[in-house]
Design an enzyme around this catalytic site. Structure first.
Site, mmCIF file in Angstrom:
data_model
loop_
_atom_site.group_PDB
_atom_site.id
_atom_site.type_symbol
_atom_site.label_atom_id
_atom_site.label_comp_id
_atom_site.label_asym_id
_atom_site.label_seq_id
_atom_site.Cartn_x
_atom_site.Cartn_y
_atom_site.Cartn_z
ATOM 1 N N GLU A 107 0.838 -1.208 0.000
ATOM 2 C CA GLU A 107 0.000 0.000 0.000
ATOM 3 C C GLU A 107 0.871 1.256 0.000
ATOM 4 O O GLU A 107 2.023 1.224 0.442
ATOM 5 C CB GLU A 107 -0.932 -0.053 1.236
ATOM 6 N N ASP A 108 0.314 2.331 -0.512
ATOM 7 C CA ASP A 108 1.077 3.586 -0.544
ATOM 8 C C ASP A 108 1.056 4.301 0.802
ATOM 9 O O ASP A 108 2.089 4.721 1.307
ATOM 10 C CB ASP A 108 0.555 4.522 -1.665
ATOM 11 N N ASP A 111 -3.927 6.087 6.135
ATOM 12 C CA ASP A 111 -4.383 7.370 6.657
ATOM 13 C C ASP A 111 -5.397 7.074 7.774
ATOM 14 O O ASP A 111 -5.012 6.829 8.902
ATOM 15 C CB ASP A 111 -4.998 8.131 5.470
ATOM 16 N N PHE A 160 -0.550 16.550 3.657
ATOM 17 C CA PHE A 160 -0.965 15.891 2.426
ATOM 18 C C PHE A 160 0.256 15.765 1.513
ATOM 19 O O PHE A 160 0.882 16.749 1.161
ATOM 20 C CB PHE A 160 -2.093 16.643 1.729
ATOM 21 N N ARG A 173 1.853 11.936 -9.563
ATOM 22 C CA ARG A 173 2.249 10.555 -9.247
ATOM 23 C C ARG A 173 3.674 10.258 -9.703
ATOM 24 O O ARG A 173 4.344 9.397 -9.154
ATOM 25 C CB ARG A 173 1.298 9.554 -9.911
HETATM 26 P P1 IMP Z 1 -7.521 5.373 4.366
HETATM 27 O O1 IMP Z 1 -6.377 4.805 5.166
HETATM 28 O O2 IMP Z 1 -8.629 4.429 4.125
HETATM 29 O O3 IMP Z 1 -7.994 6.675 4.954
HETATM 30 O O4 IMP Z 1 -7.100 5.773 2.935
HETATM 31 C C1 IMP Z 1 -5.879 5.708 2.448
HETATM 32 C C2 IMP Z 1 -5.933 6.190 1.023
HETATM 33 O O5 IMP Z 1 -6.195 7.615 0.961
HETATM 34 C C3 IMP Z 1 -4.574 5.983 0.425
HETATM 35 O O6 IMP Z 1 -4.473 4.741 -0.214
HETATM 36 C C4 IMP Z 1 -4.438 7.159 -0.510
HETATM 37 O O7 IMP Z 1 -4.939 6.820 -1.773
HETATM 38 C C5 IMP Z 1 -5.292 8.256 0.095
HETATM 39 N N1 IMP Z 1 -4.459 9.228 0.861
HETATM 40 C C6 IMP Z 1 -4.442 9.418 2.193
HETATM 41 N N2 IMP Z 1 -3.563 10.373 2.556
HETATM 42 C C7 IMP Z 1 -2.986 10.808 1.403
HETATM 43 C C8 IMP Z 1 -1.974 11.796 1.112
HETATM 44 O O8 IMP Z 1 -1.387 12.481 1.980
HETATM 45 N N3 IMP Z 1 -1.657 11.947 -0.202
HETATM 46 C C9 IMP Z 1 -2.247 11.220 -1.199
HETATM 47 N N4 IMP Z 1 -3.192 10.287 -0.973
HETATM 48 C C10 IMP Z 1 -3.564 10.078 0.321
HETATM 49 MG MG MG Z 2 -4.175 4.019 -2.084
#
Ligand code: IMP
Ligand code: MG
Length: 183
Positions: A107-108, A111, A160, A173
């Protein structure tokens, strides 16, 4: 000239480097070694959650020595208020039956934790041999759902960020570093 100005304004919004290209590179190498140490030659399936993790996956799969296959899935998590519904919509699913695989989700960023929490539940129900999560970035201060990756390359503050696969409205990206996005 106008075009040049537009391009430079585009990059200006992401010019604050949070994690430099070389730092990312070194950390990905270490993550590869961590995977090799755990799986000890056993074949694995690296599952990337699109789109954000595609750059990380491309580098990580070249940093591991254990035999690996690649899978992609696209997931959207639905929730109301602060509660994760546990319902994840898969807009593109894996083509493999994962029951015979040691799965590593790539995963990237984590959050709120909602997406991965749901994806992990869903994939565990498909009975893989084992399942672990590797994330490039972790923003623990934003967590809503209690979720912890097995391996996180960088813990970052509540900013962010863009680059190295991460986007802002689908842009940035391709940046080689991880930068803080400022409008
Ligand atoms: P969560 O953990 O379900 O809130 O969502 C995570 C997803 O939100 C990640 O896979 C990203 O695609 C997106 N995301 C959350 N924070 C960032 C950020 O700082 N930059 C870009 N995408 C983000
Ligand atoms: Mg993602």
């Amino acid at each position: 000239m106008e075009k040049e100005k537009e391009i430079s304004q585009y990059y200006d919004k992401a010019k604050t480097v949070l994690i430099a290209e070389e730092e990312v590179k070194a950390a990905v190498k270490k993550a590869g070694e961590w995977i090799d140490g755990i799986y000890d030659g056993r074949p694995i399936l690296l599952v990337s959650i699109l789109k954000g993790a595609f750059v990380f996956l491309a580098d990580l799969c070249r940093a591991v020595r254990v035999p690996c296959e690649i899978g992609f899935m696209c997931a959207k998590s639905y929730y109301s208020g602060t509660q994760s519904s546990g319902v994840v919509q898969i807009t593109m699913d894996l083509s493999q039956d994962i029951s015979g695989y040691h799965v590593v989700i790539v995963e990237d960023i984590i959050d709120t934790g909602r997406t991965l929490n749901d994806v992990v539940k869903l994939l565990k129900a498909r009975k893989p041999l084992s399942l672990r999560v590797v994330t490039l970035l972790d923003k623990p201060s934003r967590r809503i759902v209690d979720f912890k990756a097995d391996y996180s390359l960088f813990t970052i503050p509540d900013e962010f960020v863009v680059g190295y696969g991460l986007d802002c409205a689908e842009q940035y990206r391709g940046l080689p570093y991880i930068g803080v996005f400022k409008e």
